[in-house]
Scaffold this active site. Structure first.
Site, PDB file in Angstrom:
ATOM      1  CD  GLU A 139      -3.168  -3.589  -7.079  1.00  0.00           C
ATOM      2  OE1 GLU A 139      -3.189  -2.728  -6.380  1.00  0.00           O
ATOM      3  OE2 GLU A 139      -3.098  -4.507  -7.933  1.00  0.00           O
TER       4      GLU A 139
ATOM      5  CG  HIS B 151      -7.169  -6.256 -10.368  1.00  0.00           C
ATOM      6  ND1 HIS B 151      -6.189  -6.285  -9.288  1.00  0.00           N
ATOM      7  CD2 HIS B 151      -6.631  -4.697 -10.601  1.00  0.00           C
ATOM      8  CE1 HIS B 151      -4.955  -5.938  -9.217  1.00  0.00           C
ATOM      9  NE2 HIS B 151      -5.576  -4.700  -9.886  1.00  0.00           N
TER      10      HIS B 151
END
Length: 290
Positions: free
Chosen positions: A209, A248
């Site tokens: 990601e 996150h």
């Protein structure tokens, strides 16, 4: 075969008597993981869930020969727990705790340098070798034993990809969640090295990601070796706004300068077969193995 954990793994749980520790120990035991002890300072000499509880990891290892640990200790004390496990020479330490302070993780990283311990996490969904051992919060309902190794930065995508692979009879050798925090233990390269040496792993799936450098480091590694096995990559976050935290700390783009598209290009140039999205992983794996 598998990497890092298997039916011979002997697990202790740090913080086992707490709410999270109780829940995840019970889940691991129900799955068939060989849980041998718990650790909770001040509770040594008692028992919980039918397992002996020790004051510290050193005592637990001496008495039970534990070789893996699950850290469920709250964030303010999680680093101390990881370091305790490292100093007890535990082979594999899995930390599922979120929001461990980065300055604390610096101490953990320093402790790892002079050890043979492999740390998974923190903020990790853990590790799963189907039918043999589960440590952490990794989903098991869709997991099947097989020959596909999976290393992932995303817990939710791990679940989706694992389920779609199993539905297509692409079972897994081991699935590793490397963790969603900026400072963590094992990364993609460490997983790739171990999957390469595992005769039972026939192909590897990397789920990446935006943010961080895991994908860049993986591309550098794969470009430097004759890997010998197909690697399928999926990098998500192509449409994420620059500089915005997405879920996150590891996805915050300030900790990695490359976009998802740029990471994808690096991996492709290194010989990785790129999946367009999560639904394309199975087709990509099958195309590599056919």
């Amino acid at each position: 075969m598998a990497i890092l954990v298997d039916e011979n793994t002997r697990l202790l749980v740090q913080g086992m008597t707490g709410r999270a520790g109780t829940f995840y120990t019970d889940q691991a035991m129900r799955y068939g993981t060989n849980c041998v002890a718990g650790v909770r300072p001040g509770r040594g000499g008692t028992s919980h869930l039918g397992l002996p509880v020790f004051h510290n990891c050193a005592e637990a290892v001496k008495e039970t020969k534990a070789n893996a640990s699950l850290v469920t200790v709250p964030a303010p004390k999680a680093a101390d727990a990881m370091i305790e496990a490292i100093e007890a020479e535990i082979e594999v330490v899995v930390c599922i705790t979120e929001r461990v302070p980065q300055h604390d993780m610096r101490r953990v990283k320093d402790a790892l340098k002079s050890s043979n311990t492999v740390l998974i996490g923190p903020n990790s969904q853990g590790i799963l070798t189907p039918g043999q051992c589960k440590i952490g919060v990794m989903p098991t309902v869709d997991a099947k034993p097989g020959h596909i190794g999976i290393a992932s930065r995303s817990a939710s995508l791990t679940s989706e990809v694992l389920a779609s692979c199993s539905a297509a009879n692409l079972g897994q050798s081991t699935t590793v969640g490397v963790g969603g925090d900026v400072l963590h233990g094992i990364g993609f390269v460490g997983c790739l090295e171990r999957f390469r040496d595992d005769d039972d792993t026939k192909a590897v799936v990397l789920i990446g990601e935006m943010g961080g450098r895991e994908e860049e480091l993986a591309a550098e590694y794969l470009a430097s070796v004759d890997y010998g096995k197909p690697v399928v990559g999926l990098v998500v976050g192509r449409h994420a706004p620059v500089g915005r935290r997405m879920g996150h700390a590891g996805t915050l783009s300030v900790f990695g300068n490359l976009s998802a598209d740029e990471k994808t290009s690096l991996l492709r140039d290194a010989g990785v077969v790129i999946a367009k999205d999560a639904s394309d992983v199975v087709r990509s794996v099958n195309s590599c193995l056919s």
